[in-house]
Enzyme design. Sequence first.
Site, PDB file in Angstrom:
ATOM      1  N   ASP A   1       0.858  -1.171   0.000  1.00  0.00           N
ATOM      2  CA  ASP A   1       0.000   0.000   0.000  1.00  0.00           C
ATOM      3  C   ASP A   1       0.899   1.225   0.000  1.00  0.00           C
ATOM      4  OD1 ASP A   1      -2.511   1.415   0.215  1.00  0.00           O
ATOM      5  OD2 ASP A   1      -1.917   1.888   2.266  1.00  0.00           O
TER       6      ASP A   1
ATOM      7  N   ASP B   1      -3.353   1.083   6.860  1.00  0.00           N
ATOM      8  CA  ASP B   1      -2.415   0.772   5.778  1.00  0.00           C
ATOM      9  C   ASP B   1      -2.200  -0.731   5.608  1.00  0.00           C
ATOM     10  OD1 ASP B   1      -2.146   3.495   5.375  1.00  0.00           O
ATOM     11  OD2 ASP B   1      -0.456   3.654   6.767  1.00  0.00           O
TER      12      ASP B   1
ATOM     13  N   GLU C   1      -0.932  -0.850  -6.154  1.00  0.00           N
ATOM     14  CA  GLU C   1      -2.072  -0.114  -6.688  1.00  0.00           C
ATOM     15  C   GLU C   1      -1.645   0.615  -7.950  1.00  0.00           C
ATOM     16  OE1 GLU C   1      -3.856   2.163  -3.022  1.00  0.00           O
ATOM     17  OE2 GLU C   1      -1.710   1.829  -2.862  1.00  0.00           O
TER      18      GLU C   1
END
Length: 372
Positions: free
Chosen positions: A188, A355, A272
Amino acid sequence: MQVTRHCAVTYRIYPDKAQAGLIDRTIGCARLVYNLMLETRIDTYNRTGKSCNPTPAQYKDEYPFLREVDSLALCNAQLNVAKAYNNFFRDPKHVGFPKYKAKHRSAWRYTTNNNNRNIRLIEGGRYLKLPKVGVMRARQHKTIPDDWKLKSATVEHLKSGGYTATILFEYETQAPEPVRPVHIVGLDYASHGLYVSSDGEQADYPRFYRQMEPRLMREQRRLSHMVKGSGNWVKQKRRIAKLAAKVRNQRADFLHKTANRLAARYDCVGVEDLDMKDMSQSLALGKSTMDNGYGMFRTMLAYKLERQGKQLVTVDRFYPSSQLCSDCGYRNKDTKNLYIREWTCPDCGVWHDRDVNAATNIMHETRRLVQE
Ligand SMILES: [Zn+2]
């Protein structure tokens, strides 16, 4: 199966005075031709509404000194204009319209290609021969295997002083056996520490730029009191360029080591799909996003994994990684608020660090994607 790979190696080079002069002139000519071609394109478009593709040759009568420098450097300037246009048309929202190159803003470099061994390393890289410029002393400790093909050289006059040549090699190698993804990790993005992983690990990113900032500002202030163009001013400019180069090197070094560690430990890494430009423009993240070089990090991870038959998986931008409970899948829309750093799932009662939970969801989604 054979695959083709590229490797860029930077040599410090030591041109004599005449050679340095010619390198500087070539850099200047490449910049001039770039600007002329851009101007012609803009002009033609404004007058006729049509696009055109000017070549360096058409400026040689008006600027005869263009004939004195390496013509391939000018060809590469032409390619660079085309590339700048393509980038712009591909993504006008994020890429600006091509800009003119100003001496003090753009890097001082040109690229030339190898044709009939006109670029050559001599005595295992103790000397380098460049087209037009000739042979000069070089330094680099990497040994280049005999079967690597020399493709091109980018010659740079460093703003911190001195010259380098970055040589691009091409070679064939055996493609690695694909690794079956067993150990998967999700990352993340964290603006203040690079990332948090689904294993709860944080990349302790030292904020190199922030650390250097006070010193850089002091030196900038000193520069502002000097007479522009004077000897002291030039020296001070060089000092500032050196500090900036140091930050870039520290950062690249840290990112390489971190990416190497992850690529060794895991079979597959999920990240991501972030829009770095959007993110750095949003006020809250600004400097730290620019500072930690996450985009560069992802590029490094991708090729380091690929070279071992592993893969980097990009999870869709709209996958709600921070909203889902990684234990039961419940979607908690309250977590859209970025200030909520931890929460308890209203459905299954599990406590989450924001997170680590997001990274765990990215890991789950990555596993789903690779098993598809
Ligand atoms: Zn839950």
